[in-house]
Design a protein around this motif. Structure first.
Motif, PDB file in Angstrom:
ATOM      1  N   THR A 712      35.428  43.878  28.364  1.00  0.00           N
ATOM      2  CA  THR A 712      34.401  44.460  29.224  1.00  0.00           C
ATOM      3  C   THR A 712      34.328  45.968  28.998  1.00  0.00           C
ATOM      4  N   SER A 713      33.431  46.598  29.739  1.00  0.00           N
ATOM      5  CA  SER A 713      33.301  48.052  29.632  1.00  0.00           C
ATOM      6  C   SER A 713      34.385  48.786  30.410  1.00  0.00           C
ATOM      7  N   SER A 766      31.236  46.165  38.162  1.00  0.00           N
ATOM      8  CA  SER A 766      29.985  46.730  37.644  1.00  0.00           C
ATOM      9  C   SER A 766      29.531  46.028  36.370  1.00  0.00           C
ATOM     10  N   ALA A 768      27.528  44.119  33.713  1.00  0.00           N
ATOM     11  CA  ALA A 768      26.106  43.918  33.430  1.00  0.00           C
ATOM     12  C   ALA A 768      25.884  42.475  32.976  1.00  0.00           C
ATOM     13  N   SER A 771      24.144  39.181  27.420  1.00  0.00           N
ATOM     14  CA  SER A 771      22.951  39.061  26.587  1.00  0.00           C
ATOM     15  C   SER A 771      22.660  37.597  26.277  1.00  0.00           C
ATOM     16  N   THR A 809      23.802  36.212  38.461  1.00  0.00           N
ATOM     17  CA  THR A 809      23.099  37.200  37.638  1.00  0.00           C
ATOM     18  C   THR A 809      23.826  37.446  36.324  1.00  0.00           C
ATOM     19  N   LEU A 810      25.156  37.517  36.419  1.00  0.00           N
ATOM     20  CA  LEU A 810      25.939  37.819  35.230  1.00  0.00           C
ATOM     21  C   LEU A 810      25.823  36.720  34.173  1.00  0.00           C
TER      22      LEU A 810
END
Length: 950
Positions: A712-713, A766, A768, A771, A809-810
């Motif tokens: 992850t980020s 957090s 996102a 894709s 959403t993820l």
């Protein structure tokens, strides 16, 4: 022939012409080529003056050298020289008889010419008037008596006329014939194929004890035989064997039709140290049906040809698509498909599409009324030789059509119906005239409902199977060249238990064979040879010595003169007898110490007449070319002798590097689509696939089992996840046989996810949305059997339900199946440890898993591949490099231990599936084993389940 060192001459008097070479040299030196004509303007002053003819004093050296060499090559070539190194090593014996033993079985075909040349060269090593005798090791009805005396000339003609046979040698029989003849030779030469069989070493020992023995062994190089074949629905595997195992070797196998057209070619690789290799053919079923034989490319001999008969060939069966059903695993077509899969290539579609592919059989399940256009297509197809197999059902019981073997009543007989039984009916023994004769009737099969046939005079003749009360169960009737077959029950278990039994599969298999005019139970039949193989592996008509073969002998008989390898026609269709079936050819490695072994370089003979005469012709052509050039009839390239020498060298180079002719370099092969394509037959170097595309991480993951985690980020979260997986790996290594390597951070869009059995996804606050590429690759990973653990780490909030709102959403687009909390007695709770809860850093949290095992589900093994929770297991597992815990756990050390146990159970469940699911029945089994009505409890059995352990 006359021997001169290692050279033999068939016309030695021709060598006397070499004495004329000095005369030829003097004539050539005195007759130089014509001078060149050069026109100069000043020569016009001499017009009208008689020219005085002059001749050069001598011929250029390069001219007479070329012509002298041409004359010498022609003279030596006309003397018929043969280079035979083995001849110079033999001790001449003018008065002793020479016995030549020749292995003329199928294994000698690849190097037959070398064997004959070696035997022919041996004729000139002894006395000119010494008798010769011949012993052939392949058994034949009219084999020559070894005691028969032959002159050298007659023996040479006899050896030249020999051909290899298509069956194996019998050296025991050959030795017996030699002993019975009473022959006592002075010396023996054995031209051997070098392959061990029954009696090979015994023959070598006996020959060495009888007289001085010389052996020339010429074992086949590359694949020696095709030993077996296995076919699947749309592929064929051909097994080949070579006689030696040293070094890696590559060869090719061609799949061919009966007329010799090549449909496909596959490579076979023999690894270093391996004697067997496999060629794999993956071609469409339509093209597969046209294959009649497999041949090792460029290898002559009956052993390198495998004839593919109708019994080994996968049947092509069409199933009429009935459309989508609510429960496909309970449909009639499912049971038919499962019964046909072991021996048939299955195609599904509508009637028009299936008829166009010309399958062996078409199956209809409970079709009451066939559309007129489809009925016309099926009728024409059946009359042309097809087998139409139909199953009854409610629709067929209500209405029928003309494509039935018997007329039916407009109702079915069932328990409790108008035509009711008192109890379900069993099956009667199969009639002797039925294709099912010989099959065991399952005693536990019961028929509960069936469609009834109307009484008719020929009903008994059309009946293949009956019930215990005599009513027909399976009927059939011929229609043109084909057959209509009707099972009076459904193909599924609605009307009977027959689809559950193994007899159902055998009945379908025999129905297809009988519908094609063949039979499987043909033990009383005989097969007549139609096409047989000769020693070189070529198909030809059967000779007068080929005899019919009983069907019961096909599995045991070995090819011989009476039963040569080939295609035999009989009641079961076409069957093949292959010489290489089950053979294991190996080299003869232990020769008698007194035997003199001749290697390839020593015993091989080479006829030099052709090459020498060709060399003479080439030299004369070069001389003519140079003469024309010097005379000015060709464009000038220079005046010095150096130019002529250069031209001569160019001629030799062009001759040596002449390209292979078009006919030799290419051949045309038929492609699966019916077209022909030119294919090169030249040896090609196939480059190995480059391994540079695989990264070091992918190679490491393929070599050692390890876990992956989604990168992850959040760098701190990535470090926590890695520490948690390292801690879990350490626990697994200490407590189980699973020893994972270091975990890998994964990029869902680029890394090879399929290399990891389990991927852990710690969701950051957090995060996102993933894709489309990442979602698509995750979907593919889950469908292929991978396990994904999603941990939201939100267990510290109030409540026990997992908050999945952020995941919607993820993970939008993830093909997630229906989820359920882990039910009681689920196998994940006992895959290694016995657990009641699945805590992590937080206790009393729910674990959601995939709901599987329902009828029609995509995966039928009952194993979940998706796990969602919020207990923050990764923090409970995390350790530092020294093995110390990094994060606190709400319940202290005891809860951390339970979290680790859950991690072990999770990994065991992912790796081994539901193999421990049967433990739910363990208490009942123990009770039945230990607490029977008449038995005391067995003290060896535990009275309760173990608390931990696998």
């Amino acid at each position: 022939m006359t021997a001169l060192g290692p050279f033999l001459f068939g016309a030695p008097l021709a060598l006397l012409a070499l004495l004329t070479l000095p005369i030829i040299w003097w004539v050539l030196r005195a007759t130089p080529p014509a001078p060149k004509d050069i026109e100069l303007p000043s020569l016009r002053l001499l017009e009208g003056v008689e020219p005085k003819e002059e001749t050069p004093a001598r011929t250029p050296w390069w001219v007479w050298l070329i012509r002298t060499l041409a004359a010498a090559a022609a003279i030596i070539g006309l003397s018929q020289p043969v280079y035979a190194p083995g001849a110079s090593n033999q001790t001449p014996d003018a008065g002793g008889a020479l016995l030549i033993v020749v292995d003329n079985g199928w294994a000698s075909a690849p190097r037959w010419s070398e064997l004959i040349d070696a035997a022919t060269a041996t004729l000139d090593t002894g006395g000119r008037d010494a008798p010769t005798h011949l012993l052939l090791t392949a058994p034949q009805q009219l084999n020559a008596d070894p005691a028969q005396r032959l002159s050298r000339a007659d023996m040479a003609k006899r050896l030249t006329s020999l051909r290899p046979q298509a069956w194996n040698t019998n050296r025991t029989d050959a030795l017996a014939r030699l002993k019975d003849s009473g022959l006592r030779p002075a010396r023996i030469f054995w031209a051997s194929d070098g392959i061990e069989d029954e009696g090979g070493r015994a023959l070598a020992t006996a020959l060495a004890a009888m007289a001085p023995l010389s052996v020339y062994a010429a074992p086949p190089g590359g694949p020696a035989a095709i030993t077996g074949i296995s076919s699947e629905t749309d592929s064929v595997s051909v097994t080949l064997r070579r006689v030696q195992s040293r070094g890696e070797e590559r060869s090719f196998v061609s799949a061919m039709t009966l007329d010799g057209s090549a449909l496909a070619t596959s490579e076979v690789v023999f690894a270093d140290g391996a004697r067997e290799g496999t060629a794999q053919f993956d071609i469409p079923s339509a093209a597969l049906a046209r294959i009649a034989r497999f041949t090792a490319t460029g290898r002559q001999g009956a052993g390198t040809v495998w004839l593919w008969d109708s019994t080994d060939r996968s049947r092509r069966v069409g199933l009429v698509d009935a459309g989508a059903v609510a429960q496909p695993l309970l449909s009639d077509m499912h049971y038919v498909r499962k019964a046909l899969e072991p021996f048939a290539t299955i195609t599904e579609g509508n009637i028009e599409a299936l008829v166009s592919t010309a399958p062996d059989a078409i199956v209809l399940t409970d079709v009451g009324q066939i559309q007129p256009e489809d009925a016309a297509l099926l009728t024409a197809w059946v009359e042309d030789g097809g087998a139409l197999i139909r199953f009854a059902g409610p629709h067929l019981a209500a209405q029928g059509d003309d494509l039935l073997p018997v007329a039916l009543r407009r109702a079915s007989r069932a328990l409790g119906g108008a035509l009711a039984w008192d109890e379900p009916q069993a099956m009667a023994p199969f009639p002797a005239t039925s294709p099912f004769d010989g099959l065991a009737v399952p005693a536990d099969v019961r028929i509960r409902q069936q469609v009834l046939a109307k009484p008719a005079p020929d009903l008994a003749r059309k009946t293949w199977a009956r019930l215990a009360d005599g009513s027909p169960l399976v009927t059939a009737d011929a229609r043109g060249s084909g057959t209509l077959i009707l099972f009076h029950i459904t193909a599924g278990p609605d009307w009977s238990d027959l689809p559950y039994s193994g007899t159902f599969e055998q009945m379908l298999r025999r129905s297809i064979a009988a519908g094609r005019g063949e039979t499987i139970n043909d033990s009383e039949g005989a097969y007549t040879p139609q096409l047989v193989l000769d020693g070189y592996g070529r198909l030809q008509a059967a000779g007068p010595n080929a005899a019919p073969l009983k069907a019961v002998d096909f599995g045991t008989v070995k090819p011989s003169e009476a039963h040569p390898p080939g295609l035999y026609q009989g009641p079961g269709g076409t069957r093949a007898l292959n010489v290489g079936a089950g053979t294991k050819p190996a080299l003869i490695e232990a020769w008698p110490p007194s035997a003199r072994l001749l290697g390839d370089a020593e015993a091989r003979s080479l006829r030099l007449a052709g090459p020498l005469l060709t060399l003479a012709a080439v030299l004369l052509a070069i001389d003519l070319f140079i003469a024309l050039m010097v005379a000015g009839y060709l464009p000038r390239i220079g005046r010095a002798p150096k130019a002529a020498v250069a031209l001569m060298a160019l001629g030799f180079l062009a001759f040596g590097l002449a390209p292979v002719s078009e006919a030799q370099a290419y051949r045309y092969e038929m492609q699966p689509d019916g077209t022909y394509r030119r294919v090169s037959t030249m040896a090609q170097v196939v480059p190995l696939p480059k391994s540079g595309r695989a990264t070091a991480k992918e190679i490491a993951a393929a070599l050692d089992m390890r876990f992956g985690y989604v990168e992850t980020s959040d760098a701190s979260l990535n470090a926590r996840t890695r520490a948690g997986l390292e801690g879990l790996s350490a626990v697994l290594s200490m407590r189980t046989s699973v020893e994972p390597a270091e975990p890998d951070a994964l990029n869902l869009e680029t890394d090879a996810l399929e290399l990891y059995p389990l991927i852990y996804f710690s969701v950051s606050e957090s995060a996102a949305p993933l894709s489309e590429t990442a979602i698509a690759r995750l979907n593919a990973y889950l469908r292929s059997g991978g396990a994904l653990v999603i941990d939201t780490r939100a267990g510290g909030t109030i409540g026990t339900d997992t908050d999945v709102a952020p995941l919607e959403t993820l993970l939008e687009g993830l093909d997630a199946p229906p989820l359920q909390p882990v039910p009681a007695n689920h196998v994940i709770a006992r895959s290694f440890y016995l657990l009641d809860d699945f805590p992590g850093r937080y206790a009393n949290r729910r674990l959601w898993i995939e709901k599987t095992g329902a009828p029609g589900a995509a995966r039928g093994d009952g194993v979940s591949r998706l796990f969602i929770g919020d207990a923050d297991w990764i923090s409970a597992w995390a350790v530092d490099p020294r093995g110390r815990d990094l994060y606190s756990v709400d319940g202290g050390p005891q809860q951390r231990e339970m979290a680790r146990r859950f991690g072990v159970n999770l990994v065991m469940y992912v790796l081994t599936g539901s193999y421990k699911d049967d433990q739910v029945h363990l208490p009942a089994l123990l009770e039945r084993l230990g607490n029977g009505d008449d038995e005391a409890p067995d003290p060896r059995l535990p009275d309760r389940l173990p608390e931990s352990g696998p």
